[in-house]
Scaffold this active site. Structure first.
Site, PDB file in Angstrom:
ATOM      1  N   SER A  42       6.190  -3.795  -1.469  1.00 18.59           N
ATOM      2  CA  SER A  42       4.786  -4.093  -1.191  1.00 18.59           C
ATOM      3  C   SER A  42       4.426  -5.564  -1.298  1.00 18.59           C
ATOM      4  O   SER A  42       3.399  -5.988  -0.777  1.00 18.59           O
ATOM      5  CB  SER A  42       3.888  -3.291  -2.140  1.00 18.59           C
ATOM      6  OG  SER A  42       4.217  -3.545  -3.498  1.00 18.59           O
ATOM      7  N   ASP A 331      -4.968  -5.688  -8.010  1.00 15.70           N
ATOM      8  CA  ASP A 331      -5.010  -4.323  -8.523  1.00 15.70           C
ATOM      9  C   ASP A 331      -4.123  -4.308  -9.779  1.00 15.70           C
ATOM     10  O   ASP A 331      -3.817  -5.367 -10.320  1.00 15.70           O
ATOM     11  CB  ASP A 331      -4.597  -3.290  -7.466  1.00 15.70           C
ATOM     12  CG  ASP A 331      -3.196  -3.537  -6.907  1.00 15.70           C
ATOM     13  OD1 ASP A 331      -2.391  -4.223  -7.564  1.00 15.70           O
ATOM     14  OD2 ASP A 331      -2.902  -3.035  -5.800  1.00 15.70           O
ATOM     15  N   HIS A 334      -0.360  -5.756  -8.185  1.00 16.99           N
ATOM     16  CA  HIS A 334      -0.132  -6.876  -7.263  1.00 16.99           C
ATOM     17  C   HIS A 334      -1.038  -8.064  -7.568  1.00 16.99           C
ATOM     18  O   HIS A 334      -2.229  -7.868  -7.840  1.00 16.99           O
ATOM     19  CB  HIS A 334      -0.384  -6.428  -5.817  1.00 16.99           C
ATOM     20  CG  HIS A 334       0.407  -5.233  -5.423  1.00 16.99           C
ATOM     21  ND1 HIS A 334      -0.096  -3.954  -5.491  1.00 16.99           N
ATOM     22  CD2 HIS A 334       1.682  -5.116  -4.960  1.00 16.99           C
ATOM     23  CE1 HIS A 334       0.833  -3.097  -5.082  1.00 16.99           C
ATOM     24  NE2 HIS A 334       1.917  -3.775  -4.763  1.00 16.99           N
TER      25      HIS A 334
END
Length: 356
Positions: A42, A331, A334
């Site tokens: 991600s 978040d 990340h």
């Protein structure tokens, strides 16, 4: 007839046609980076998961809050990812697209793409658990990409792009944080030393696979201090949500094995420049000395409570912090655009010359 040097300059100019950004990275003399190609999870997922049947997505608000027009794109951030920042710094383009982006045109392919998929990892079990693209899937897509390049610019220019592109390989966090510790599916089979051996072996095999396909300048990112990620503080940091030393020690052990393996590959694969990129220490430095970087909050994310929200748990029904530039994390997993910017600036300054 063109000389080889004039042909290179002409071709590089052709690749940059249409983007008028200015390169801010000073490359060594005669060095050329025609494209950036990313693999992994991600951190450099540019939207690959948008159309997958997975919960690991970020194509909804508040993700992308500070992106162009506040648009969520599938990037796990409030704005850009490190891949975007690197292509912009190189003057190639403003954003690195996902290979699976249906709107891509031929010109976009020339400057590179990302095959990364949020939730993926070196351990084959990791993408299975998250229902996302494995490294095997990403390798298969890379082969498709090479054939598309050949159909656009021919064999010779394709080989030029492949040999001179900058490759980013970013993974390992989900293997350790999710597959091994949180879900624990591998804890029944492996202790931490043997599991990190599995990760390094898989990473090494993947690097050799892309080398066989033409990759030469490959940056391989180590694991961050996963025990200090807000979600891992919540899950394993006790009542005070401290950094989990067990998790951090696992990341350090993995890094201590990955680095010499990268050095070995760099010395044995001819004409390669394979570089181990330490992200553990730069991120830990921000966490331990946030005010030095104009950061105020490092133990929770900007989204919701910041303690556990990530992916679908970070959504438009939740509030976000008033100023995400004061937060290291967007978040619970990340970094913010601010956090990424600090890290990318340090990485570029430290490692760019190692690729030449």
């Amino acid at each position: 007839m063109y000389s080889s040097s004039s042909l290179t300059i002409y071709f590089f100019s052709f690749l940059l046609l249409g983007y008028h950004g200015e390169a801010r990275i000073t490359l060594p003399p005669n060095a050329t980076v025609p494209a950036v190609i990313a693999f992994g999870d991600s951190i450099v997922d540019q939207g690959a998961n948008n159309n997958l049947n997975t919960l690991i997505k970020a194509n909804f608000p508040p993700y992308g809050k500070d992106f162009v027009a506040g648009k969520p794109t599938g990037r796990f951030s409030n704005n850009k990812t490190p891949a975007d920042m690197i292509v912009d710094e190189l003057g190639l383009k403003e954003f690195l697209p996902a290979y699976l982006d249906p709107s891509l045109d031929d010109k976009e392919f020339l400057n590179g793409v990302s095959f990364a998929s949020g939730g993926s990892g070196y351990d084959p079990q990791t993408p299975k658990l998250a229902a996302v693209l494995s490294f095997e899937d990403q390798l298969k897509q890379f082969k498709e990409y090479i054939e598309k390049l050949k159909s656009i610019v021919g064999e010779e220019k394709t080989q030029f792009i492949l040999a001179n592109a900058l490759y980013l390989v970013v993974a390992g966090s989900d293997d350790l944080a999710n597959t091994y510790f949180t879900i624990g599916i591998r804890r029944l089979q492996y202790d931490i030393p043997s599991y990190t051996d599995l990760m390094v072996s898989s990473a090494s095999n993947f690097i050799q696979d892309i080398y066989k396909l033409g990759a030469r300048r490959i940056g391989v990112f180590g694991a961050p201090p996963i025990g200090c990620l807000p979600s891992q503080r919540t899950l394993a940091g006790g009542g005070l949500r401290l950094c989990s030393e067990e998790y951090n020690q696992a990341a350090q052990l993995y890094n201590s094995k990955l680095q010499p393996q990268i050095e070995y590959l760099n010395s044995t694969l001819s004409q390669s420049r394979i570089v181990y990129i330490d992200i553990y220490n730069p991120l830990l430095a921000i966490i331990e000395n946030p005010l030095q970087y104009d950061i105020e909050v490092v133990d929770r994310g900007c989204c919701g409570t910041g303690n556990i929200e990530v992916s679908i748990l970070c959504n438009k029904l939740l509030p976000t912090c008033p100023d995400d530039s004061k937060y290291l994390f967007w978040d619970s997993y990340h970094p913010t655009n601010k956090g990424y910017s600090i890290l990318v600036d340090q990485v570029i300054a430290k490692y760019i010359n190692d690729f030449y």
